[in-house]
Design an enzyme around this catalytic site. Structure first.
Site, PDB file in Angstrom:
ATOM      1  N   LYS A 244      50.323  38.563  42.907  1.00  0.00           N
ATOM      2  CA  LYS A 244      49.290  37.832  43.103  1.00  0.00           C
ATOM      3  C   LYS A 244      48.708  38.404  44.631  1.00  0.00           C
ATOM      4  O   LYS A 244      49.421  37.997  45.379  1.00  0.00           O
ATOM      5  CB  LYS A 244      49.188  36.469  43.097  1.00  0.00           C
ATOM      6  N   ASP A 249      42.947  32.210  50.409  1.00  0.00           N
ATOM      7  CA  ASP A 249      42.395  31.243  49.141  1.00  0.00           C
ATOM      8  C   ASP A 249      41.690  30.126  49.829  1.00  0.00           C
ATOM      9  O   ASP A 249      42.261  29.319  50.455  1.00  0.00           O
ATOM     10  CB  ASP A 249      43.413  31.005  48.340  1.00  0.00           C
ATOM     11  N   LYS A 256      38.773  24.212  49.224  1.00  0.00           N
ATOM     12  CA  LYS A 256      40.122  23.333  49.577  1.00  0.00           C
ATOM     13  C   LYS A 256      39.606  22.374  50.762  1.00  0.00           C
ATOM     14  O   LYS A 256      39.080  22.795  51.751  1.00  0.00           O
ATOM     15  CB  LYS A 256      41.129  24.262  50.131  1.00  0.00           C
ATOM     16  N   ASP A 267      48.550  33.671  50.523  1.00  0.00           N
ATOM     17  CA  ASP A 267      48.167  33.651  48.973  1.00  0.00           C
ATOM     18  C   ASP A 267      48.416  35.106  48.318  1.00  0.00           C
ATOM     19  O   ASP A 267      48.263  35.200  46.986  1.00  0.00           O
ATOM     20  CB  ASP A 267      46.925  33.308  48.649  1.00  0.00           C
ATOM     21  N   ASP A 326      39.048  27.255  42.276  1.00  0.00           N
ATOM     22  CA  ASP A 326      40.438  27.317  42.945  1.00  0.00           C
ATOM     23  C   ASP A 326      41.858  27.897  42.217  1.00  0.00           C
ATOM     24  O   ASP A 326      42.760  27.965  42.706  1.00  0.00           O
ATOM     25  CB  ASP A 326      40.614  25.724  43.787  1.00  0.00           C
ATOM     26  N   GLU A 328      42.208  30.533  40.737  1.00  0.00           N
ATOM     27  CA  GLU A 328      41.625  31.853  41.072  1.00  0.00           C
ATOM     28  C   GLU A 328      42.841  33.036  40.489  1.00  0.00           C
ATOM     29  O   GLU A 328      42.648  34.158  40.137  1.00  0.00           O
ATOM     30  CB  GLU A 328      40.901  32.344  42.225  1.00  0.00           C
ATOM     31  N   ARG A 330      45.350  33.189  38.605  1.00  0.00           N
ATOM     32  CA  ARG A 330      45.587  33.452  37.386  1.00  0.00           C
ATOM     33  C   ARG A 330      44.456  34.457  36.769  1.00  0.00           C
ATOM     34  O   ARG A 330      44.614  35.254  35.782  1.00  0.00           O
ATOM     35  CB  ARG A 330      45.654  32.342  36.405  1.00  0.00           C
TER      36      ARG A 330
HETATM   37  N1  BES Z   1      47.157  29.420  45.966  1.00  0.00           N
HETATM   38  C1  BES Z   1      46.921  28.202  45.460  1.00  0.00           C
HETATM   39  C2  BES Z   1      48.102  27.411  45.067  1.00  0.00           C
HETATM   40  C3  BES Z   1      49.047  27.107  46.386  1.00  0.00           C
HETATM   41  C4  BES Z   1      49.035  25.827  46.714  1.00  0.00           C
HETATM   42  C5  BES Z   1      50.184  27.905  46.749  1.00  0.00           C
HETATM   43  C6  BES Z   1      49.743  25.437  47.721  1.00  0.00           C
HETATM   44  C7  BES Z   1      50.991  27.577  47.926  1.00  0.00           C
HETATM   45  C8  BES Z   1      50.824  26.208  48.243  1.00  0.00           C
HETATM   46  C9  BES Z   1      46.224  28.347  44.036  1.00  0.00           C
HETATM   47  O1  BES Z   1      45.253  29.313  43.909  1.00  0.00           O
HETATM   48  C10 BES Z   1      45.484  27.049  43.757  1.00  0.00           C
HETATM   49  O2  BES Z   1      44.718  26.721  44.420  1.00  0.00           O
HETATM   50  N2  BES Z   1      46.052  26.275  42.675  1.00  0.00           N
HETATM   51  C11 BES Z   1      45.156  25.240  42.216  1.00  0.00           C
HETATM   52  C12 BES Z   1      45.347  25.169  40.726  1.00  0.00           C
HETATM   53  C13 BES Z   1      44.357  24.012  40.403  1.00  0.00           C
HETATM   54  C14 BES Z   1      43.072  24.141  40.659  1.00  0.00           C
HETATM   55  C15 BES Z   1      44.447  23.922  38.719  1.00  0.00           C
HETATM   56  C16 BES Z   1      46.444  24.037  42.614  1.00  0.00           C
HETATM   57  O3  BES Z   1      47.405  24.186  42.577  1.00  0.00           O
HETATM   58  O4  BES Z   1      45.947  22.860  43.228  1.00  0.00           O
HETATM   59 ZN    ZN Z   2      45.640  30.807  45.282  1.00  0.00          ZN
HETATM   60 ZN    ZN Z   3      43.441  28.565  44.546  1.00  0.00          ZN
END
Ligand code: BES
Ligand code: ZN
Ligand code: ZN
Length: 481
Positions: A244, A249, A256, A267, A326, A328, A330
């Protein structure tokens, strides 16, 4: 850090000496007085894993005692951690040079200690105007390993440092285009093949996920394909690593909140990890055919940003309903995984991604949340080497019930489910793009970047996963017999 391999005679050594002690021989091996030996015994009786310092002004002797009876992986991890603890002492004592030897210690243990020392000595200095402390140079007793053996490990550690440097560098100085350029230049030096697809080429590939995430950014996306193919690989079908590469992000339009955005320069750790693993294989001429596919963009809420309710058509034609911008990672990974399955005839696809906050909530920062589809054998091997190098996996279930949670009313699938099992539904989303190719998903959200120092990992990027996948490649012939 500079290392030299030379003989070391502890009793006559002039300089600071680091002495690893695996059993009770200190009095014989070291120039210690009766009183000092008693002190050491006392400290060892209280706790075998301890560090005792003796004055030999202007030098010091640091005795690093450890419990050599523990299972190998625990003992090695203890040594890595002791090395990090020792480094703090060396820093306080302003030590710039030292000799390293020991008794009651085998080469693997010495290697683990030096590994810990090397990894702990890294700090992210690039933007500091004052000098940071580093152990400048160390002489290691040459009876433990050959120069070749040591140097191949050093090359691996260097890759970990590079990975950390990339992940720590803010997006202002490392966007997708720049990262791709850097990878291409390293690949050229190593004789690794590298193809960089720019935005127009990504458009003609119809990578709908990568393009959608990129729409809110002013920076172009990149899709990088690295390939290392040795003359006589142990595998007929390539190992494809997917990483990834979200350079930053923000969450996109689902921006966020509060301090959730902080540290999101990390990220792209999955992409940095996979590139580093492939480069390490090339550095050390491992006999494994390996490809790394790295989709890269930042995720921003610019004027043309993709939005919830958008329906995307991915590289393989699958349609995806966007529920949350968010989620993103995947989307860009799905295109890359589908691209792997279609174009490389992979024996195995492994991805690494800082994918879900839910992974951190589930297992904290102590391991990787892992899942597999059609890959029980490779997964077992990966899990075993993970214990050995102490970059560990926790397997999450991939039951078919979880597929229900990401069914969409308006498209083939949606990009996230409910609040439940977020790590698994993310993995499930990706797994469908691997089709029937054996697939392992590594959610490294908890381990890629540490907000607090953890032993030999400084604050910031860890490079966690590189030693794991490197060790996996070293044993890869087992899967291909
Ligand atoms: N990059 C984040 C995940 C993340 C969070 C990595 C904290 C490291 C530390 C990812 O893109 C994300 O934002 N995921 C969301 C998914 C949700 C919207 C389904 C999440 O985990 O809140
Ligand atoms: Zn992310
Ligand atoms: Zn994200």
């Amino acid at each position: 850090m500079n290392y030299k391999l030379e003989p070391i005679a502890p009793k006559t050594y002039v300089g600071n000496l680091i002495f690893l002690l695996g059993d009770e021989v200190a009095e014989r091996a070291l120039p210690l007085s009766k009183k000092e030996v008693d002190l050491l015994k006392e400290r060892r009786a209280a706790k075998l894993d301890c560090i005792v310092r003796f004055d030999r002004l202007p030098y010091y002797i640091y005795v690093v005692s450890f419990n050599s009876e523990k299972p190998a992986s625990e003992c090695h991890e203890q040594l890595r951690r002791s090395a990090a603890d020792l480094l703090s002492l060396l820093k306080a004592d302003k030590i710039a040079m030292a000799g390293i030897t020991g008794e009651g210690i085998i080469p693997e243990e010495m290697m683990a200690f030096v590994e810990g020392l090397t990894l702990a000595d890294y700090t992210f200095d690039r933007y500091k105007t004052a000098d940071e402390y580093h152990l400048g140079s160390a002489t290691i007793d040459d009876r433990f390993f050959s120069a070749d053996e040591f140097e191949s490990n050093q090359r691996l550690w260097n890759r970990i440092m590079w990975c950390r440097e990339w992940v720590n560098t803010p997006v202002q100085d490392l966007n997708a285009a720049r990262f791709a350029d850097e990878l291409a230049s390293i690949a050229a030096d190593l004789g690794v093949s590298c193809t960089v697809f720019d935005k127009r080429q990504i458009e003609s590939l119809r990578m709908g996920g990568l393009l959608a995430v990129n729409r809110g950014s002013v920076d172009e996306p990149r899709f990088v394909a690295l390939e290392y193919k040795p003359a006589e690989p142990v595998n007929d079908k390539p190992l494809v690593l997917v990483g990834k590469g979200i350079m930053y992000d923000t969450g996109g339009l689902n921006i966020k909140p509060d301090d959730y955005m902080q540290e999101m320069k990390s990220d792209m750790a999955g992409a940095a990890t996979m590139a580093s693993v492939l480069f390490a294989a090339a550095d050390n001429a491992l006999p494994v055919h390996v490809v790394a596919l790295l989709p890269m963009t930042d995720n921003r809420p610019g004027a043309n940003a993709y939005a919830a309710d958008d329906i995307l058509t991915m590289y393989d034609g699958t349609t995806v309903e966007v529920v949350n911008t968010d989620a993103e990672g995947r989307l860009i990974l799905a295109d890359a995984i589908a691209y792997a399955a279609k174009n490389y005839n992979p024996g195995l696809i492994v991805d690494a991604a800082t994918l879900t906050g839910a992974a951190v909530r589930a297992i904290s920062t102590f391991g990787i949340a892992a899942m597999q589809q059609n890959a029980a054998g490779p997964y077992n091997l990966l899990s075993i080497v993970g214990e050995q190098v102490y970059e560990r996996l926790v397997q999450f279930p991939f039951w078919s019930e979880y597929d229900e949670l990401i069914k969409s009313e308006v498209a083939d699938v949606k990009n996230c489910g409910t609040a439940q099992a977020g790590t698994i539904t993310a993995g499930k989303f990706l797994a469908r793009f691997a089709k029937d190719v054996p697939y392992i998903h590594l959610d490294i959200a908890g381990v890629a970047y540490f907000s607090k120092k953890q032993h030999y990992y400084a604050v910031g990027a860890s490079g966690y996963g590189i030693r794991l996948l490197y060790a996996f490649m070293q044993t890869y012939d087992i899967l291909n017999k």
